[in-house]
Write a protein that holds these residues in place. Structure first.
Motif, PDB file in Angstrom:
ATOM      1  N   LYS A  49       0.841  -1.204   0.000  1.00 21.18           N
ATOM      2  CA  LYS A  49       0.000   0.000   0.000  1.00 21.18           C
ATOM      3  C   LYS A  49       0.876   1.254   0.000  1.00 21.18           C
ATOM      4  O   LYS A  49       0.633   2.205  -0.759  1.00 21.18           O
ATOM      5  N   THR A  50       1.892   1.236   0.850  1.00 23.46           N
ATOM      6  CA  THR A  50       2.803   2.383   0.909  1.00 23.46           C
ATOM      7  C   THR A  50       3.496   2.567  -0.447  1.00 23.46           C
ATOM      8  O   THR A  50       3.661   3.681  -0.928  1.00 23.46           O
ATOM      9  N   TYR A  51       3.893   1.456  -1.017  1.00 24.56           N
ATOM     10  CA  TYR A  51       4.546   1.495  -2.338  1.00 24.56           C
ATOM     11  C   TYR A  51       3.628   2.148  -3.366  1.00 24.56           C
ATOM     12  O   TYR A  51       4.014   3.063  -4.085  1.00 24.56           O
ATOM     13  N   ILE A  52       2.394   1.657  -3.373  1.00 20.06           N
ATOM     14  CA  ILE A  52       1.441   2.173  -4.360  1.00 20.06           C
ATOM     15  C   ILE A  52       1.162   3.648  -4.114  1.00 20.06           C
ATOM     16  O   ILE A  52       1.141   4.462  -5.031  1.00 20.06           O
ATOM     17  N   ASP A  53       1.003   4.004  -2.837  1.00 17.83           N
ATOM     18  CA  ASP A  53       0.735   5.413  -2.527  1.00 17.83           C
ATOM     19  C   ASP A  53       1.883   6.305  -2.975  1.00 17.83           C
ATOM     20  O   ASP A  53       1.675   7.393  -3.502  1.00 17.83           O
ATOM     21  N   LYS A  54       3.079   5.795  -2.744  1.00 14.33           N
ATOM     22  CA  LYS A  54       4.248   6.630  -3.051  1.00 14.33           C
ATOM     23  C   LYS A  54       4.495   6.758  -4.555  1.00 14.33           C
ATOM     24  O   LYS A  54       4.861   7.821  -5.032  1.00 14.33           O
ATOM     25  N   PHE A  55       4.293   5.677  -5.247  1.00 11.30           N
ATOM     26  CA  PHE A  55       4.711   5.682  -6.668  1.00 11.30           C
ATOM     27  C   PHE A  55       3.560   5.811  -7.665  1.00 11.30           C
ATOM     28  O   PHE A  55       3.776   5.694  -8.871  1.00 11.30           O
ATOM     29  N   THR A  56       2.335   6.002  -7.189  1.00  8.01           N
ATOM     30  CA  THR A  56       1.234   6.152  -8.131  1.00  8.01           C
ATOM     31  C   THR A  56       0.880   7.628  -8.227  1.00  8.01           C
ATOM     32  O   THR A  56       0.333   8.206  -7.295  1.00  8.01           O
ATOM     33  N   PRO A  57       1.233   8.266  -9.345  1.00  5.83           N
ATOM     34  CA  PRO A  57       0.935   9.702  -9.475  1.00  5.83           C
ATOM     35  C   PRO A  57      -0.575   9.916  -9.599  1.00  5.83           C
ATOM     36  O   PRO A  57      -1.309   9.048 -10.062  1.00  5.83           O
ATOM     37  N   LYS A  58      -0.976  11.086  -9.143  1.00 10.27           N
ATOM     38  CA  LYS A  58      -2.417  11.385  -9.170  1.00 10.27           C
ATOM     39  C   LYS A  58      -2.665  12.658  -9.942  1.00 10.27           C
ATOM     40  O   LYS A  58      -1.804  13.515 -10.014  1.00 10.27           O
ATOM     41  N   THR A  59      -3.841  12.731 -10.492  1.00 14.82           N
ATOM     42  CA  THR A  59      -4.220  13.977 -11.161  1.00 14.82           C
ATOM     43  C   THR A  59      -5.699  14.205 -10.930  1.00 14.82           C
ATOM     44  O   THR A  59      -6.469  13.258 -10.754  1.00 14.82           O
ATOM     45  N   LYS A  60      -6.040  15.487 -10.912  1.00 14.51           N
ATOM     46  CA  LYS A  60      -7.468  15.776 -10.807  1.00 14.51           C
ATOM     47  C   LYS A  60      -7.998  16.296 -12.118  1.00 14.51           C
ATOM     48  O   LYS A  60      -9.148  16.660 -12.235  1.00 14.51           O
ATOM     49  N   ASP A  61      -7.124  16.348 -13.092  1.00 20.07           N
ATOM     50  CA  ASP A  61      -7.527  16.870 -14.392  1.00 20.07           C
ATOM     51  C   ASP A  61      -8.182  15.750 -15.197  1.00 20.07           C
ATOM     52  O   ASP A  61      -7.533  14.770 -15.549  1.00 20.07           O
ATOM     53  N   PRO A  62      -9.465  15.885 -15.503  1.00 19.33           N
ATOM     54  CA  PRO A  62     -10.143  14.789 -16.214  1.00 19.33           C
ATOM     55  C   PRO A  62      -9.570  14.542 -17.609  1.00 19.33           C
ATOM     56  O   PRO A  62      -9.795  13.491 -18.192  1.00 19.33           O
ATOM     57  N   LYS A  63      -8.858  15.507 -18.126  1.00 16.50           N
ATOM     58  CA  LYS A  63      -8.311  15.324 -19.479  1.00 16.50           C
ATOM     59  C   LYS A  63      -6.960  14.618 -19.470  1.00 16.50           C
ATOM     60  O   LYS A  63      -6.411  14.317 -20.531  1.00 16.50           O
ATOM     61  N   SER A  64      -6.450  14.398 -18.279  1.00 18.18           N
ATOM     62  CA  SER A  64      -5.163  13.713 -18.221  1.00 18.18           C
ATOM     63  C   SER A  64      -5.378  12.219 -18.024  1.00 18.18           C
ATOM     64  O   SER A  64      -6.085  11.789 -17.133  1.00 18.18           O
ATOM     65  N   VAL A  65      -4.761  11.444 -18.872  1.00 23.39           N
ATOM     66  CA  VAL A  65      -4.881   9.989 -18.772  1.00 23.39           C
ATOM     67  C   VAL A  65      -4.094   9.480 -17.551  1.00 23.39           C
ATOM     68  O   VAL A  65      -4.526   8.570 -16.859  1.00 23.39           O
ATOM     69  N   ASN A  66      -2.951  10.113 -17.299  1.00 24.29           N
ATOM     70  CA  ASN A  66      -2.095   9.757 -16.172  1.00 24.29           C
ATOM     71  C   ASN A  66      -1.892   8.250 -16.102  1.00 24.29           C
ATOM     72  O   ASN A  66      -2.280   7.583 -15.157  1.00 24.29           O
ATOM     73  N   TRP A  67      -1.245   7.706 -17.106  1.00 24.04           N
ATOM     74  CA  TRP A  67      -1.192   6.253 -17.232  1.00 24.04           C
ATOM     75  C   TRP A  67      -0.553   5.576 -16.030  1.00 24.04           C
ATOM     76  O   TRP A  67      -0.923   4.458 -15.665  1.00 24.04           O
ATOM     77  N   TRP A  68       0.387   6.262 -15.412  1.00 26.93           N
ATOM     78  CA  TRP A  68       1.032   5.637 -14.250  1.00 26.93           C
ATOM     79  C   TRP A  68       0.063   5.494 -13.069  1.00 26.93           C
ATOM     80  O   TRP A  68       0.384   4.867 -12.072  1.00 26.93           O
ATOM     81  N   GLY A  69      -1.116   6.063 -13.231  1.00 22.52           N
ATOM     82  CA  GLY A  69      -2.170   5.804 -12.244  1.00 22.52           C
ATOM     83  C   GLY A  69      -2.502   4.314 -12.171  1.00 22.52           C
ATOM     84  O   GLY A  69      -3.092   3.833 -11.198  1.00 22.52           O
ATOM     85  N   ASN A  70      -2.094   3.594 -13.213  1.00 21.98           N
ATOM     86  CA  ASN A  70      -2.336   2.144 -13.239  1.00 21.98           C
ATOM     87  C   ASN A  70      -1.270   1.344 -12.509  1.00 21.98           C
ATOM     88  O   ASN A  70      -1.293   0.117 -12.547  1.00 21.98           O
ATOM     89  N   ARG A  71      -0.352   2.051 -11.888  1.00 23.61           N
ATOM     90  CA  ARG A  71       0.759   1.355 -11.237  1.00 23.61           C
ATOM     91  C   ARG A  71       0.292   0.186 -10.349  1.00 23.61           C
ATOM     92  O   ARG A  71       0.907  -0.889 -10.383  1.00 23.61           O
ATOM     93  N   PRO A  72      -0.764   0.371  -9.534  1.00 23.28           N
ATOM     94  CA  PRO A  72      -1.168  -0.743  -8.653  1.00 23.28           C
ATOM     95  C   PRO A  72      -1.417  -2.044  -9.429  1.00 23.28           C
ATOM     96  O   PRO A  72      -1.065  -3.132  -8.955  1.00 23.28           O
ATOM     97  N   LYS A  73      -2.013  -1.914 -10.612  1.00 25.58           N
ATOM     98  CA  LYS A  73      -2.292  -3.123 -11.403  1.00 25.58           C
ATOM     99  C   LYS A  73      -0.996  -3.789 -11.840  1.00 25.58           C
ATOM    100  O   LYS A  73      -0.866  -5.009 -11.862  1.00 25.58           O
ATOM    101  N   TYR A  74      -0.058  -2.940 -12.217  1.00 25.01           N
ATOM    102  CA  TYR A  74       1.168  -3.489 -12.799  1.00 25.01           C
ATOM    103  C   TYR A  74       2.060  -4.128 -11.743  1.00 25.01           C
ATOM    104  O   TYR A  74       2.639  -5.180 -11.972  1.00 25.01           O
ATOM    105  N   ILE A  75       2.150  -3.482 -10.592  1.00 21.63           N
ATOM    106  CA  ILE A  75       3.029  -4.039  -9.558  1.00 21.63           C
ATOM    107  C   ILE A  75       2.397  -5.309  -8.970  1.00 21.63           C
ATOM    108  O   ILE A  75       3.086  -6.301  -8.721  1.00 21.63           O
ATOM    109  N   THR A  76       1.097  -5.292  -8.809  1.00 20.24           N
ATOM    110  CA  THR A  76       0.431  -6.474  -8.247  1.00 20.24           C
ATOM    111  C   THR A  76       0.526  -7.659  -9.219  1.00 20.24           C
ATOM    112  O   THR A  76       0.842  -8.788  -8.824  1.00 20.24           O
ATOM    113  N   SER A  77       0.283  -7.366 -10.489  1.00 22.90           N
ATOM    114  CA  SER A  77       0.369  -8.450 -11.487  1.00 22.90           C
ATOM    115  C   SER A  77       1.797  -8.965 -11.596  1.00 22.90           C
ATOM    116  O   SER A  77       2.026 -10.150 -11.860  1.00 22.90           O
TER     117      SER A  77
END
Lengths: 202, 835, 255
Positions: free
Chosen positions: B269-297
């Motif tokens: 959880k700490t890992y995901i919180d630290k390394f998952t960038p966030k955005t509030k801009d609906p136009k930003s895809v922010n692909w690294w927001g998917n980090r939790p999926k990638y690290i868990t998989s």
């Protein structure tokens, strides 16, 4: 001495050496033509062009050595020009008239002297250039010049030597036996080399 | 590469700077030449007139290590002359973002950015931030006039990079600078494309990362990212370097560019919180927001059934770095030199010749108890103990040599600079006892695991829980032979359960249990999918029950004529040939250059998946979202949290804008740009109080007055282990050489072909002098500076008669880039004397 | 040369990057060993063609208006339409013309006389330790099966292109080379060069030609050798018929 008596015109050594020259020249000329005109039939007689090249080179050595051995006897004689030679030339050796009288000649007439000098010169050049082409002593230079001289000499020789053969056989019956026995009938000698006969006291 | 090899042919201007493709990437020149045949111009900027320069339309010499000054001048030129691509800059980059008013640049702080702490040699990046709106979206000024906006800060920062100043630093004549700037800036028009090719000439500097950043800024200003014939393209020096970094070769990244955690990141959880960038801009895809999926998989892929939700999917078993620990090459060998290692696997490498400061490396090897060398041939590393200046009787290192199979003796994939993973087949059986690397690993793994199982040990879990289902097991439990395709499948990932998209109406099945994943879009963060490397998900997939190795495809169709060859092998991500390709179209989805359309929005056609009108045509777009201006439209730079190209880049250690600093070893007392001579954030290995002589450096020292650089040659492969045994190659390039100018040679009484001694603070070697007009002295800060260059492909061991010479790395210093720690082997100081 | 559909190499130094893939590929295909060399203060190596090196890159460094020029020129057999080596060669089949127009050789038939070295206008043929000819043969053993010559196959930039000679000449002209080196010379070379500047900058003669002595030999001396021989034989016959032999008996009559 009877006109039918035999006088010695050539020593045994000269006979052997002449045959060495004649045979080596024949081999050289035949293989030479084969090289010039890619005569594969001739090549196969030698067992292929590679072997023919070796034969050509070594026949050349025989030719050169034999040619060298001739100079002791023939070169001084051939270089000694006299008024007889001019006279001989004046009558063209008597070859272009059935009746023309040729002035008495010594051991060699002017034609024979000239022939010897031409063959010697061409022989020296062809041998020397042949060695350069064969052994390439100076790597890159001189090969093309040698090639040129080799071929010029060749052309000279394939003209001069058949003429010599004709003159020594068909044109002068009885001459050929010099190359077999070394001797000629006195009559033959008197006709052709009267001064020589006289000088030698036959 | 953002683009790909073939795409170079689409460029209008090709800037080769920091690389030498003609000598080190000869095949790439095919595409350079194709471009030139079309009328494209080739610019080469290099300290030396290289074989690439010989093909250039414009060559500019430049002193090693001054690329940022050179490019800073270009940025100023582009801005001063309004040659930037305005719409692109405003819509697709962070140029309009307002920066924290507290932020100060080197112009104000004498070469430093705000927040520098001289004690830790680090920046507190607090002020390198954007001003935020209430809704959490950065404040913007699309007019670019706000003095706090990135664009104005950029202008201010590079206003100091005047032609005079740049020329004085780089040694490049002013008119050459202008010529290069003018020609390259001509690609700022929407229908013009400029590409940049770089390699180790940019990276191997203490300012290496910032060299590349500077070019990124140029490319963003000119609108050259995302388009055909554009991009910023790293030419990889080995056929599979791209693959090895993709798959986590480096100490700080796990496969798929997920960061390696430090010990303080205690749970997932700490890992995901630290390394998952966030955005509030609906136009930003922010692909690294998917980090939790990638690290868990990823965890599910490597630990399999042992990874459960309850045990954090085995996160605790992942190797961790100590806080602040750096495991890069220089530090590794520094630690080895200090006796901190017992053993070392030198696997497919020859550090005794390839690493900077090779004398130190060789001494470090002597401190080991054991070393395993895995290579095709014996080399200077395996035999270091009998090398020059070594006393074999005193060296206790036990060396094991494991013969490895060559690339043609095994099957598998390699990933080239184009991010193109190509499957290759075995051509011949390995020679003698040599084995493919995977088989060697299999043997090792089985034995190590058995030991752990028998004897326990401190931490057996990471080893015993590792999945290793790569083939049929023998009676002893060992995999008899590694089936490399099973490794490729593990990397691609599997659906471990039926995956249902519950948000869709009606719920839609995304994946069926036991089937290979379609691509990373369907990966899950709850442990129901496995994926060894998310960016490769889709490379080995399943369609209609049939398993398809996408990397083995050999389609030769090129319908666009742009050279995508989308049916040939498979490029990550999702077979996209040009990344950030949404930046190649305007906000309406129309290509900036219709003649070279990478993608275009076809509003008339219906999307077969969503049944809505409008589809992208061309290359695989960076996400299926409609064009930016449309409803649901997205920004093009999907890997950035803001969705924008980063002209202001606060992520790096040494500043949000590249700033010129001199190399650690340089010919100048002072940096002409500021009071700060060297990069203030680099880790210094040497100081007078505690340093070892091996790490010593000399700057502006009469003993070592000449600038030196190192390079490779076409004729040898890396350190030459593969090519020095090859007489054909050795015939062409038999001996160590040093190239120098006629002027320097004259000064030193050296003639062409003379044997000379080249020395630095770390070592010396002999070399044959190549005296040439291709090196010219530089006019730097009013005085003459000479430069020399040497290859590093030779080594003492082979040719056996010692006629080859030694690696230039005997001379290079132990110092690295502030961000990557890549050694600075492209700019250092030496002396040259006639031997 | 009468071969129709003649094939050729188009060599474009402008496209060459000096990578020397051609040198290595040639050695690989022809199984030629590497030789021991030293660095002579240049990238160029070996310094010349050798019996183990059928093609190589020459690196020509020269000043230019702005800085320096570095030319990379592939040196090899030019496969002349009128080939000096073939002309001077005394051994049938040692040097021969393939149906693609290449000047190939057969070491078994080569007699090792080395005259080809002299006959070549471009100083190309070398001879091996057995004295046999060694030079580029346009990969006659590849092109006969429709493969590219090894050098052309490996060249990454198209600096060495193989194909129909006419098409290659046209291609070079289309690419802006008004004059293609070797288009007409020596009945057309089989390795034509797209030179941007005067040929001599690249190390080639403006008007290459077979050595004059070889031409003289070929045109004059060779025919003379049989015309002369035939002439003498004919003259002897005529003489024999016209004048007959000299007989000893006639001596008496004359006297």
């Amino acid at each position: 001495m009877s006109n039918n008596a035999m006088v010695r015109k050539a020593s045994s050594f000269e006979i052997v050496n002449h045959w060495a020259l004649a045979v080596s020249f024949f081999v050289l000329a035949v293989s030479g033509y084969a090289f010039l005109f890619h005569l594969e039939g001739v090549g196969s007689v030698f067992g292929g062009f590679n072997q023919m090249r070796a034969v050509h080179n070594w026949a050349g050595v025989v030719f050169a050595v034999s040619l060298f051995l001739t100079i002791f006897h023939y070169l001084p004689v051939s270089l000694h020009f006299t008024s007889d030679d001019a006279a001989w030339f004046g009558k063209a050796g008597g070859y272009f008239s059935k009746r023309a009288a040729v002035p008495p000649q010594d051991e060699l007439n002017a034609g024979q002297k000239l022939y010897y000098l031409v063959v010697l010169a061409a022989g020296v050049v062809i041998s020397a250039s042949g060695i350069v082409i064969w052994l390439r002593p100076w790597a890159k230079s001189g090969i093309l010049l040698s090639h040129l001289l080799h071929n010029i000499s060749f052309d000279l020789m394939v003209i001069a030597i058949p003429a010599h053969i004709y003159l020594a056989t068909l044109a002068n019956p009885g001459t050929f036996r010099i190359m077999v026995y070394g001797t000629v009938p006195l009559s033959w000698a008197k006709k052709r080399h009267a001064k020589w006969v006289q000088r030698m006291g036959f | 590469m953002t683009n790909h090899w073939v795409d170079v042919k689409n460029a209008d201007v090709i800037l080769v700077m920091g690389s030498n493709p003609a000598e080190n990437h000869p095949i790439s020149m095919k595409w350079v030449m194709r471009a030139r045949e079309r009328g494209a111009k080739l610019i080469v900027v290099d300290p030396r007139f290289t074989r690439t320069a010989a093909k250039a339309d414009l060559y500019a010499p430049m002193r090693s290590g001054t690329d940022i000054a050179f490019l800073g001048g270009m940025i100023k030129y582009i801005l001063d002359n309004n040659l930037y691509f305005k719409q692109y800059v405003v819509d697709y980059t962070n140029s309009s973002f307002l920066v924290n008013p507290e932020f100060k640049g080197p112009g104000q702080l004498n070469g430093l950015f705000s927040g520098y702490d001289p004690k830790t040699r680090k920046y507190d990046k607090k002020t390198w931030s954007f001003q935020m709106e209430e809704n959490g979206i950065p404040k913007k000024d699309p007019s670019l006039r706000n003095p706090s906006c990135v664009f104005q800060l950029l202008k201010k920062h590079y206003s100091r990079y005047t032609l005079d100043k740049v020329s004085s630093i780089t040694g490049t004549p002013k008119e050459k600078l202008e010529e290069v700037y003018k020609l390259y800036a001509s690609t700022g028009k929407p229908d013009k494309a400029g590409t940049e090719l770089y390699a180790m000439g940019w990276t191997q500097h203490t300012i290496g990362t910032q060299n590349i950043r500077a070019m990124c800024i140029v490319q963003l200003l000119l609108g050259n990212i995302g388009i055909a014939g554009g991009g910023i393209n790293a030419l990889r020096g080995e056929s599979n370097v791209q693959g090895s970094t993709d798959h986590g070769l480096l100490f700080n990244i796990l496969p798929g560019y997920n960061p390696v955690p430090s010990a303080s990141i205690v749970d997932l959880k700490t890992y995901i919180d630290k390394f998952t960038p966030k955005t509030k801009d609906p136009k930003s895809v922010n692909w690294w927001g998917n980090r939790p999926k990638y690290i868990t998989s990823y965890l599910k892929a490597i630990y399999g059934k042992a990874a459960t939700k309850d045990n954090d999917f085995g996160y605790a078993w992942l190797p961790k770095l100590d806080e602040g620990m750096n495991g890069s090459w220089l530090v590794l060998f520094d630690q080895m030199f200090k006796g901190k290692f017992e053993g070392f696997f030198a696997w497919g490498q020859n550090p005794a010749c390839s690493g900077a400061n090779a004398n130190k490396t060789r001494k470090a090897l002597a401190k080991l108890k054991w070393m395993v060398n895995i290579n095709l041939f014996d080399n200077e590393t395996a035999s270091f103990w009998k090398g020059p200046d070594m006393k074999p009787a005193e060296i206790q290192t036990e060396v094991f040599f494991l013969p490895a199979a060559s690339s043609v003796e095994k099957e598998g994939s390699i990933t080239n600079s184009s991010r193109l993973a190509q499957w290759r087949y075995k051509a011949i059986e390995p020679v003698g006892q040599s084995m493919p690397d995977s088989e060697i690993m299999n043997e090792l793994y089985f034995r190590v695991k058995k030991l752990y199982q028998k004897q326990g040990g401190k931490f057996p879990a990471p080893v015993v829980n590792l999945t290793w289902d790569y083939g049929e097991k023998g009676p002893d439990g060992k995999i008899k032979h590694v089936d490399i395709s099973l490794v490729a499948r593990e990397i691609n990932g599997y659906y471990l359960e039926d995956i249902i998209d519950k948000k869709a109406t009606p719920p839609k099945q995304l994946g069926k249990k036991g089937v290979l994943c379609t691509n990373f879009v369907t990966l899950q963060a709850d442990g129901t999918t496995s994926c060894g490397n998310w960016i490769f998900s889709g490379s080995y997939t399943q369609k209609d029950g049939k398993v398809i190795n996408m990397m083995a495809r050999r389609g030769k169709d090129d319908p666009t004529g742009l050279g995508f060859f989308s049916g040939w092998a498979w490029a990550w991500p999702v077979n996209r040939r040009i990344i950030y390709n949404r930046a190649s179209v305007d906000p309406q989805g129309r290509p900036w250059d219709p003649k070279r359309a990478v993608i275009k929005w076809n509003a008339a056609k219906e999307d077969p998946n969503t049944k809505k009108p409008g589809v992208w045509e061309g290359d695989v777009p960076d996400g299926p979202a409609p064009p930016l201006a449309m409803e649901g439209g997205k920004y093009p730079f999907i890997m950035m949290a803001t969705g924008m190209g980063a002209i202001f880049g606060p992520g790096l250690a040494d500043g949000p804008f590249p700033e010129h600093y001199e190399a650690l070893e340089c010919p100048l007392e002072e940096n002409l740009m500021s009071k700060q001579r060297i990069n203030p954030t680099i880790k210094l290995f040497y100081d007078k109080a505690s340093g070892v002589p091996e790490d010593i450096y000399f700057s502006c020292d009469v003993r070592f007055p000449y600038v030196a650089t190192t390079y490779r040659v076409s004729e040898h492969w890396q350190t030459g282990v593969l090519t020095r045994h090859q007489p054909w190659q050795l015939e062409m390039q038999p001996q160590m050489f040093v190239e120098m100018s006629e002027e320097l040679a004259k000064e030193k009484g050296i003639r062409d072909g003379d044997k000379v001694t080249v020395s630095s603070g770390r070592g010396k070697l002999w070399a044959v002098a190549i005296v040439t007009d291709r090196f010219k002295p530089f006019k730097v800060a009013g005085s003459t500076v000479h430069q020399v260059g040497m290859p590093w492909c030779f080594g003492w061991q082979y040719p056996e008669d010692g006629s080859g010479g030694e690696s230039a790395n005997l001379l290079t210093p132990t110092i690295g880039d502030a961000n990557t720690m890549i050694p600075e082997s492209k700019a250092f100081m030496v002396n040259v004397e006639k031997a | 040369m009468t071969t129709t559909n003649r094939k050729a190499l188009l060599i474009s130094p402008e496209l060459c990057i000096g990578c020397r893939g051609c040198q290595t590929a040639c050695k690989a295909w022809n199984q030629l060993p590497g030789t021991k060399t030293v660095n002579r203060g240049t990238v160029e190596n070996p310094p010349d063609l050798t019996p183990q090196l059928y093609n190589r890159i020459r690196y020509v460094e020269m000043p230019s208006e702005t800085s320096v020029r570095w030319l990379f020129v592939n040196q090899r057999c030019m496969h002349c339409g009128d080939a000096g080596c073939m002309k001077i060669c005394p051994a049938p089949g040692a040097l021969y013309r393939t149906k693609e127009g290449a000047v190939a050789f057969d070491k078994d038939k080569c007699i090792g006389c080395k005259l080809c070295v002299e006959g070549c206008p471009f100083d190309v043929p070398r001879y091996d330790e057995k004295g046999k000819i060694a030079k580029c043969h346009l990969c006659f053993d590849r092109i006969a099966y429709g493969l590219l010559p090894a050098c052309a196959k490996t060249c990454p930039t198209g600096a060495i292109r193989y194909g129909e000679r006419d098409a290659l000449v046209e291609m070079a002209k289309k690419a802006g080379y008004q004059k293609v080196y070797g288009e007409m010379d020596l009945e057309g070379l089989g390795a034509i060069y797209a030179f941007r500047d005067a040929p001599k900058i690249y190390g080639y003669a403006e008007k290459p030609g077979i050595p004059e002595s070889v031409v003289f030999w070929h045109k004059v001396l060779k025919p003379l050798s049989y015309i002369g021989l035939g002439g003498v034989v004919a003259a002897s016959l005529i003489h024999y018929v016209a004048f007959g032999p000299k007989k000893d008996e006639e001596v008496k009559k004359d006297e």
